[in-house]
Design a protein around this motif. Structure first.
Motif, PDB file in Angstrom:
ATOM      1  N   PHE A   1      73.576 -26.685  28.178  1.00 50.00           N
ATOM      2  CA  PHE A   1      75.185 -26.692  28.988  1.00 50.00           C
ATOM      3  C   PHE A   1      75.716 -27.418  28.055  1.00 50.00           C
ATOM      4  O   PHE A   1      77.026 -27.447  28.240  1.00 50.00           O
ATOM      5  N   SER A   2      75.372 -28.277  27.574  1.00 49.68           N
ATOM      6  CA  SER A   2      76.657 -29.236  26.926  1.00 49.68           C
ATOM      7  C   SER A   2      77.128 -28.267  26.334  1.00 49.68           C
ATOM      8  O   SER A   2      78.323 -27.899  25.364  1.00 49.68           O
ATOM      9  N   GLN A   3      76.222 -27.184  24.713  1.00 49.45           N
ATOM     10  CA  GLN A   3      76.932 -26.624  24.632  1.00 49.45           C
ATOM     11  C   GLN A   3      77.962 -25.440  24.702  1.00 49.45           C
ATOM     12  O   GLN A   3      78.951 -25.008  24.395  1.00 49.45           O
ATOM     13  N   GLY A   4      77.376 -24.684  26.289  1.00 54.86           N
ATOM     14  CA  GLY A   4      77.799 -23.522  26.822  1.00 54.86           C
ATOM     15  C   GLY A   4      79.054 -24.147  27.154  1.00 54.86           C
ATOM     16  O   GLY A   4      80.173 -23.958  27.850  1.00 54.86           O
ATOM     17  N   ILE A   5      79.440 -25.629  27.119  1.00 51.42           N
ATOM     18  CA  ILE A   5      80.875 -26.232  28.011  1.00 51.42           C
ATOM     19  C   ILE A   5      81.700 -26.628  26.820  1.00 51.42           C
ATOM     20  O   ILE A   5      82.605 -26.911  27.050  1.00 51.42           O
ATOM     21  N   GLY A   6      81.008 -26.214  25.485  1.00 57.15           N
ATOM     22  CA  GLY A   6      81.953 -26.685  23.607  1.00 57.15           C
ATOM     23  C   GLY A   6      81.965 -28.521  24.470  1.00 57.15           C
ATOM     24  O   GLY A   6      82.574 -29.021  23.567  1.00 57.15           O
ATOM     25  N   ALA A   7      80.855 -29.398  24.220  1.00 59.36           N
ATOM     26  CA  ALA A   7      80.534 -30.567  23.550  1.00 59.36           C
ATOM     27  C   ALA A   7      78.812 -30.673  23.577  1.00 59.36           C
ATOM     28  O   ALA A   7      78.141 -31.360  24.109  1.00 59.36           O
ATOM     29  N   PRO A   8      78.637 -29.739  22.603  1.00 62.00           N
ATOM     30  CA  PRO A   8      76.965 -30.347  22.284  1.00 62.00           C
ATOM     31  C   PRO A   8      76.525 -31.547  22.135  1.00 62.00           C
ATOM     32  O   PRO A   8      77.701 -32.136  21.238  1.00 62.00           O
ATOM     33  N   GLY A   9      76.032 -31.326  22.814  1.00 59.08           N
ATOM     34  CA  GLY A   9      75.070 -33.258  22.340  1.00 59.08           C
ATOM     35  C   GLY A   9      75.309 -34.203  23.657  1.00 59.08           C
ATOM     36  O   GLY A   9      75.041 -35.945  23.629  1.00 59.08           O
ATOM     37  N   ASP A  10      76.824 -33.573  23.829  1.00 59.85           N
ATOM     38  CA  ASP A  10      77.378 -34.779  24.579  1.00 59.85           C
ATOM     39  C   ASP A  10      76.934 -34.923  26.100  1.00 59.85           C
ATOM     40  O   ASP A  10      77.572 -34.339  26.847  1.00 59.85           O
ATOM     41  N   PHE A  11      75.687 -35.654  26.730  1.00 62.47           N
ATOM     42  CA  PHE A  11      75.496 -36.074  27.768  1.00 62.47           C
ATOM     43  C   PHE A  11      76.880 -36.711  29.106  1.00 62.47           C
ATOM     44  O   PHE A  11      75.446 -37.236  29.954  1.00 62.47           O
ATOM     45  N   SER A  12      76.771 -37.444  28.390  1.00 62.99           N
ATOM     46  CA  SER A  12      78.259 -37.823  29.419  1.00 62.99           C
ATOM     47  C   SER A  12      79.454 -37.497  29.628  1.00 62.99           C
ATOM     48  O   SER A  12      80.495 -38.033  30.862  1.00 62.99           O
ATOM     49  N   HIS A  13      79.063 -36.041  29.534  1.00 59.66           N
ATOM     50  CA  HIS A  13      80.378 -35.164  29.445  1.00 59.66           C
ATOM     51  C   HIS A  13      80.511 -34.840  31.373  1.00 59.66           C
ATOM     52  O   HIS A  13      79.807 -34.702  32.023  1.00 59.66           O
ATOM     53  N   PRO A  14      82.108 -35.089  31.236  1.00 57.17           N
ATOM     54  CA  PRO A  14      82.275 -35.212  33.289  1.00 57.17           C
ATOM     55  C   PRO A  14      81.804 -33.602  34.079  1.00 57.17           C
ATOM     56  O   PRO A  14      81.011 -33.910  34.771  1.00 57.17           O
ATOM     57  N   LYS A  15      82.126 -32.523  33.091  1.00 56.18           N
ATOM     58  CA  LYS A  15      81.799 -32.000  33.548  1.00 56.18           C
ATOM     59  C   LYS A  15      79.918 -31.322  33.643  1.00 56.18           C
ATOM     60  O   LYS A  15      79.706 -30.775  34.341  1.00 56.18           O
ATOM     61  N   LEU A  16      79.607 -32.162  32.967  1.00 60.54           N
ATOM     62  CA  LEU A  16      77.775 -32.242  32.570  1.00 60.54           C
ATOM     63  C   LEU A  16      77.101 -33.074  33.526  1.00 60.54           C
ATOM     64  O   LEU A  16      76.712 -32.079  34.231  1.00 60.54           O
ATOM     65  N   LEU A  17      77.729 -34.111  34.023  1.00 61.01           N
ATOM     66  CA  LEU A  17      77.314 -35.437  35.168  1.00 61.01           C
ATOM     67  C   LEU A  17      77.822 -34.172  36.819  1.00 61.01           C
ATOM     68  O   LEU A  17      77.195 -34.294  37.127  1.00 61.01           O
ATOM     69  N   GLU A  18      78.845 -33.949  36.482  1.00 60.26           N
ATOM     70  CA  GLU A  18      79.085 -32.892  37.834  1.00 60.26           C
ATOM     71  C   GLU A  18      78.612 -32.333  37.967  1.00 60.26           C
ATOM     72  O   GLU A  18      77.675 -31.908  39.182  1.00 60.26           O
ATOM     73  N   THR A  19      77.988 -31.064  37.080  1.00 64.78           N
ATOM     74  CA  THR A  19      76.458 -30.239  36.874  1.00 64.78           C
ATOM     75  C   THR A  19      75.265 -30.500  37.914  1.00 64.78           C
ATOM     76  O   THR A  19      75.095 -30.241  39.065  1.00 64.78           O
ATOM     77  N   ARG A  20      75.103 -31.697  37.033  1.00 67.49           N
ATOM     78  CA  ARG A  20      73.693 -32.154  37.048  1.00 67.49           C
ATOM     79  C   ARG A  20      73.652 -32.419  38.465  1.00 67.49           C
ATOM     80  O   ARG A  20      72.431 -32.246  39.374  1.00 67.49           O
ATOM     81  N   GLU A  21      74.688 -33.048  38.956  1.00 64.76           N
ATOM     82  CA  GLU A  21      74.777 -34.098  40.635  1.00 64.76           C
ATOM     83  C   GLU A  21      74.603 -32.687  41.627  1.00 64.76           C
ATOM     84  O   GLU A  21      74.274 -32.504  42.519  1.00 64.76           O
ATOM     85  N   ARG A  22      75.837 -31.651  41.141  1.00 68.79           N
ATOM     86  CA  ARG A  22      75.984 -30.336  42.041  1.00 68.79           C
ATOM     87  C   ARG A  22      74.528 -29.512  42.237  1.00 68.79           C
ATOM     88  O   ARG A  22      74.127 -28.824  43.554  1.00 68.79           O
ATOM     89  N   VAL A  23      73.853 -29.669  40.806  1.00 74.28           N
ATOM     90  CA  VAL A  23      72.183 -28.386  41.328  1.00 74.28           C
ATOM     91  C   VAL A  23      71.154 -28.895  42.306  1.00 74.28           C
ATOM     92  O   VAL A  23      71.058 -28.398  43.371  1.00 74.28           O
ATOM     93  N   ALA A  24      71.173 -30.762  42.111  1.00 77.26           N
ATOM     94  CA  ALA A  24      70.649 -31.342  42.437  1.00 77.26           C
ATOM     95  C   ALA A  24      70.477 -31.212  44.563  1.00 77.26           C
ATOM     96  O   ALA A  24      70.064 -31.069  45.009  1.00 77.26           O
ATOM     97  N   ALA A  25      71.890 -31.284  44.541  1.00 80.40           N
ATOM     98  CA  ALA A  25      72.627 -31.335  46.155  1.00 80.40           C
ATOM     99  C   ALA A  25      72.628 -29.706  46.576  1.00 80.40           C
ATOM    100  O   ALA A  25      72.089 -29.864  48.024  1.00 80.40           O
ATOM    101  N   LEU A  26      73.043 -28.940  45.564  1.00 86.66           N
ATOM    102  CA  LEU A  26      72.368 -27.191  46.165  1.00 86.66           C
ATOM    103  C   LEU A  26      71.316 -27.288  46.058  1.00 86.66           C
ATOM    104  O   LEU A  26      71.368 -26.738  47.308  1.00 86.66           O
ATOM    105  N   ALA A  27      70.211 -27.567  45.480  1.00 84.72           N
ATOM    106  CA  ALA A  27      69.376 -27.522  45.719  1.00 84.72           C
ATOM    107  C   ALA A  27      68.359 -27.848  46.952  1.00 84.72           C
ATOM    108  O   ALA A  27      67.370 -27.517  47.838  1.00 84.72           O
ATOM    109  N   ARG A  28      68.815 -29.129  47.567  1.00 78.03           N
ATOM    110  CA  ARG A  28      68.276 -29.243  48.447  1.00 78.03           C
ATOM    111  C   ARG A  28      68.963 -29.557  49.831  1.00 78.03           C
ATOM    112  O   ARG A  28      68.209 -28.917  51.087  1.00 78.03           O
ATOM    113  N   LYS A  29      69.965 -28.838  49.643  1.00 77.38           N
ATOM    114  CA  LYS A  29      70.606 -27.939  50.637  1.00 77.38           C
ATOM    115  C   LYS A  29      69.923 -26.805  51.443  1.00 77.38           C
ATOM    116  O   LYS A  29      70.069 -26.792  52.663  1.00 77.38           O
TER     117      LYS A  29
END
Length: 268
Positions: A180-208
């Motif tokens: 995912f970090s590579q796909g958003i153009g920030a390979p290896g940046d695991f603190s990228h805002p888009k990555l952090l947002e998506t990690r939380e969104r995946v968990a929220a939607l799964a539980r929903k």
């Protein structure tokens, strides 16, 4: 004859947490050690690693001996690539790079028996006890006790992510941060805002939508993953552990040699 139940699903369905470790080394003994040590699930990888079918078969046997689940990340190929690990009695499969709702629907179609999907039926392999299991019970239990994981590791499926989460017939959404970090153009940046947002969104939607949320990450971040709603986390890999152990030994050897040299010089 009864199909063995999934240790992972039993824990997750009761609201608990299931531990997992990734095995890169194509060897049954490594999988066995992980199972012996108490992991709920051992993740082996046919997408990036090299276990052939015989090795995979031995890894299934090794983990079954300790009532540990084996999850296979399958390659993206034919439907047989998805079905074969299940027929060998792997407890679950993870399908990488789910790119769309239609992609997710096709996975469900190929991995679940009627009335959910149209997975090709054999029943003469390990998961069906080599035809020694009642046929209808085999179909129903396989749908219930074998888990299917959809891996979200690209930005492309995000527009349909809620629809994917709502889709019936699979068990877990798994967020993969590396690709995912590579796909958003920030390979290896695991603190990228888009990555952090998506990690939380995946968990929220799964539980929903009544699915389980899974991801991978360092053990130091485990508590934060749990707080997000992740119940299944792969916390490391065999190659990471071995590399750290070997580096520690080599460092101590070098340190010992240095101290010995200093001692010898002191007598000169």
């Amino acid at each position: 004859m009864k199909m063995r139940t999934s240790r992972v699903l039993q824990k997750l369905r009761s609201g608990g947490f299931a531990s997992c470790i990734k095995i890169n080394i194509s060897n049954a003994q490594v999988a066995e050690i992980a199972a012996l040590c108490g992991f709920d699930c051992v993740w082996v990888d046919q997408e990036h690693c090299t276990p052939d079918w015989d090795v995979l078969n031995s890894q299934v046997w090794a983990t079954k001996a300790y009532n540990t689940d084996l999850m296979v990340r399958v390659p993206r190929g034919s439907y047989s690539d998805l079905a074969k690990p299940l027929e060998m009695d792997a407890t679950g499969i993870m399908v990488p790079h789910i790119m769309s709702l239609n992609d997710a629907k096709k996975v469900v179609q190929d991995t679940r028996f009627h009335p959910i999907g149209r997975r090709p039926i054999d029943g003469g392999n390990a998961d069906g006890a080599y035809t020694n299991m009642d046929f209808q019970e085999y179909l129903a239990t396989a749908n219930k006790e074998r888990f299917v994981v959809l891996q979200i590791e690209d930005p492309e499926p995000l527009e349909e992510l809620e629809a994917i989460a709502a889709l019936e017939g699979y068990d877990m959404l798994f967020f993969g941060p590396g690709d995912f970090s590579q796909g958003i153009g920030a390979p290896g940046d695991f603190s990228h805002p888009k990555l952090l947002e998506t990690r939380e969104r995946v968990a929220a939607l799964a539980r929903k939508y009544g699915k389980f949320a899974g991801t991978t990450g360092g053990i130091d971040h485990l508590d934060s993953f749990k707080q997000m709603g992740y119940q299944f986390v792969s916390v490391g890999a065999d190659v990471v552990g071995l590399s750290a152990y070997f580096k520690t030994l080599v460092s101590r050897i070098h340190s010992s040699a240095t101290e010995e040299q200093k001692g010898n010089e002191a007598y000169k």
